[in-house]
Write a protein that holds these residues in place. Structure first.
Motif, PDB file in Angstrom:
ATOM      1  N   GLY A 172       0.807  -1.214   0.000  1.00 37.10           N
ATOM      2  CA  GLY A 172       0.000   0.000   0.000  1.00 37.10           C
ATOM      3  C   GLY A 172       0.832   1.252   0.000  1.00 37.10           C
ATOM      4  N   ARG A 173       2.164   1.096  -0.082  1.00 35.35           N
ATOM      5  CA  ARG A 173       3.090   2.221   0.057  1.00 35.35           C
ATOM      6  C   ARG A 173       3.349   2.906  -1.280  1.00 35.35           C
ATOM      7  NH1 ARG A 173       6.709  -0.333   2.995  1.00 35.35           N
ATOM      8  NH2 ARG A 173       6.601   0.804   4.955  1.00 35.35           N
ATOM      9  N   PHE A 179       6.613   8.135   3.141  1.00 39.02           N
ATOM     10  CA  PHE A 179       6.448   6.688   3.194  1.00 39.02           C
ATOM     11  C   PHE A 179       7.751   5.955   3.503  1.00 39.02           C
ATOM     12  CE2 PHE A 179       2.827   7.989   0.651  1.00 39.02           C
ATOM     13  CZ  PHE A 179       1.805   7.200   1.156  1.00 39.02           C
ATOM     14  N   THR A 190       4.038   8.198   7.080  1.00 35.78           N
ATOM     15  CA  THR A 190       2.880   7.347   6.810  1.00 35.78           C
ATOM     16  C   THR A 190       3.357   5.903   6.836  1.00 35.78           C
ATOM     17  OG1 THR A 190       1.891   9.057   5.414  1.00 35.78           O
ATOM     18  CG2 THR A 190       1.036   6.829   5.170  1.00 35.78           C
ATOM     19  N   ASP A 192       3.382   1.990   6.426  1.00 37.04           N
ATOM     20  CA  ASP A 192       2.730   1.095   5.466  1.00 37.04           C
ATOM     21  C   ASP A 192       3.457  -0.256   5.457  1.00 37.04           C
ATOM     22  OD1 ASP A 192       1.085   0.231   3.215  1.00 37.04           O
ATOM     23  OD2 ASP A 192       0.801   2.366   2.822  1.00 37.04           O
ATOM     24  N   HIS A 378      -1.207   3.403   7.178  1.00 35.46           N
ATOM     25  CA  HIS A 378      -1.773   3.391   5.833  1.00 35.46           C
ATOM     26  C   HIS A 378      -1.870   1.964   5.282  1.00 35.46           C
ATOM     27  CE1 HIS A 378      -1.635   4.485   1.385  1.00 35.46           C
ATOM     28  NE2 HIS A 378      -2.588   5.291   1.840  1.00 35.46           N
ATOM     29  N   THR A 379      -1.523   0.994   6.107  1.00 38.21           N
ATOM     30  CA  THR A 379      -1.446  -0.402   5.684  1.00 38.21           C
ATOM     31  C   THR A 379      -2.822  -0.988   5.416  1.00 38.21           C
ATOM     32  OG1 THR A 379       0.551  -0.710   6.984  1.00 38.21           O
ATOM     33  CG2 THR A 379      -0.648  -2.690   6.377  1.00 38.21           C
TER      34      THR A 379
END
Length: 474
Positions: A172-173, A179, A190, A192, A378-379
């Motif tokens: 999802g990165r 990131f 964020t 991930d 954000h995963t």
């Protein structure tokens, strides 16, 4: 007279926009009988060890090392698909590595979403340099068209890189400083997760399936070349940008504790799997058959003991969630949900709609945890019982179900599942469980609730009020 004509023209444009951007997307599709009959649940499982190996990569810095290593060791091909490549140190280094690979004869193909990236606005010279290089190609998926405003809704949300048909990183990165947190980065992070899949060019590899999917997207009528032809001035800028990237890469490699020239034995670093299966949404405009959501829904209903769901936000649209959690809970299955909290979320529209439905999710019997740690998560990850893990780009929301391209890997492996459990435990320890009274359950060992500003609370309330009417677009 002219004033009235202008007003009527404005009204017609607004109505046209509402019909083609909102109304047309309010009708959800069902999964066809043909798809269901040709895609069995049993295809996700195998009784024997398969040809693909896998390992999860969670930490931002490790994700950079993985991608650098993959590109540095590429010999023949690099295929890349990302929703967003943001401006910054990480992205500039990423581009420099790709040009270096292309210089040594590697074929590089890149497809990016037509809206959510800075390449078309802040990095135009990159586009010129790519067009000027014989071994690099760049396309954009579903570039918005003023005459066809519906092109705004169907986004490319996939995030993966494939090298030499033997190794792939998918998750999802996106590509960007937030990131991957490069040295010296002090902004918001964020968090991930990627899964690296390794295979020594076995034809039965899921990497082959991912490559075929990439080709379908890349060759689709919705994917267009970044540029047609360069002017003399643009060619000059292209040459200048290429030299600039070469200098940047040399400087980065001379840094102490850099992420380059690592020796990674992927056979040793990865874990055995029984089977890895790619699932993805169909490639078409307007509403899609929700293939990925159907498969996630199906494996969750097959659970015997436990289900774990991690999504940065949960938008419980009627077609997705009605009766979903209660029915699974009634089967005696323990359901754990991990998502952002009011304090950690950066996505106001999606999270505000989640807040409207939060009590119903708690009432369903699911154990709902909200992340209170630093930064945001954000995963997108799902696990079933003790041997099935799903990782990729799919958020638990209508946009992922019906509008965007999405890819997930279904991994049948007790070893990978165990790794996923140990990673998610770290986040759960920084989260708070919501009780039956919809308040956080606090004890002596609980972490503190992460605060949110008064302005943020107001915005979440206001956005949530209006967001409920267009939740099918979130």
């Amino acid at each position: 007279m002219y004033k009235k004509l202008i007003i009527w023209f404005g009204v017609l444009v607004l109505v046209y926009f509402l019909i083609t951007v909102v109304f047309l997307f309010s009708f959800d599709k069902e999964v066809s009988k043909e798809y269901i009959s040709s895609h069995s649940l049993s295809r996700f499982y195998s009784d024997t060890i398969g040809p693909d190996r896998a390992v999860l990569v969670d930490l931002p810095r490790e994700s950079s090392i993985v991608r650098v290593n993959m590109i540095e060791h590429a010999k023949k091909s690099i295929d890349i698909s990302y929703y967003s490549m943001e401006s910054g140190q990480v992205t500039s280094t990423f581009w420099a590595l790709l040009f270096e690979a292309a210089d040594r004869g590697v074929r590089v193909r890149i497809i990016l979403d037509g809206v959510a990236n800075g390449v078309k606005t802040k990095q135009k010279e990159i586009m010129y340099a790519i067009k000027n290089h014989p071994n690099i190609e760049l396309k954009f998926y579903e570039v918005p068209n003023v005459v066809k405003p519906w092109t705004l809704n169907n986004r490319l949300h996939d995030k993966y890189i494939i090298v030499d048909q033997s190794i792939a990183a998918i998750g999802g990165r996106n590509i960007g400083d937030r990131f991957m947190a490069p040295n010296g980065y002090k902004g918001e992070i964020t968090y991930d997760r990627d899964v690296v899949i390794f295979n020594n060019k076995n034809e039965n590899s899921v990497i082959h399936d991912l490559s075929q999917y990439f080709k379908q997207i890349y060759d689709s009528p919705y994917s267009v070349d970044s540029l047609n032809k360069l002017s003399l001035q643009e060619k000059k800028q292209a040459v200048g940008k290429t030299k600039q990237l070469q200098a940047l890469l040399e400087k980065e490699r001379n840094r102490k504790e850099n992420i380059f020239n690592k020796t990674i034995d992927w056979q040793a670093e990865t874990l055995p799997t029984n089977k890895i299966t790619l699932i993805h949404n169909p490639i078409n405009r307007f509403n899609k058959e929700p293939w990925v959501w159907f498969e996630i829904n199906r494996v969750i209903y097959s659970a015997k003991k436990s289900v774990f769901i991690q999504s940065p936000y949960i938008v419980p649209a009627k077609k997705m969630m009605n009766g979903f959690f209660p029915n699974v809970a009634k089967q005696g299955v323990d359901i754990t949900v991990l998502t952002n909290s009011r304090g950690s979320t950066p996505n106001y529209p999606a999270f505000s709609v989640y807040l409207n439905e939060r009590d119903k999710i708690v009432d369903s019997g699911a154990a709902v945890y909200e992340y209170q740690g630093e930064h945001s998560i954000h995963t997108k990850a799902y696990s079933i019982d003790d041997d099935l893990s799903l990782l990729g780009s799919f958020n638990m929301d209508p946009r992922s179900a019906f509008l965007s391209t999405e890819t997930m890997m279904v991994i049948h492996s007790k070893q990978v599942h165990k790794q996923l459990e140990s990673i998610t435990d770290v986040y759960l320890q920084k989260s708070l469980l919501i009780g039956e009274d919809y308040e956080y359950m606090m004890d002596a060992n609980s972490i503190e609730e992460r605060s949110s500003s008064r302005m943020k609370n107001i915005l979440l309330y206001v956005v949530g009020f209006f967001g409920r009417f267009v939740s099918f677009l979130l």
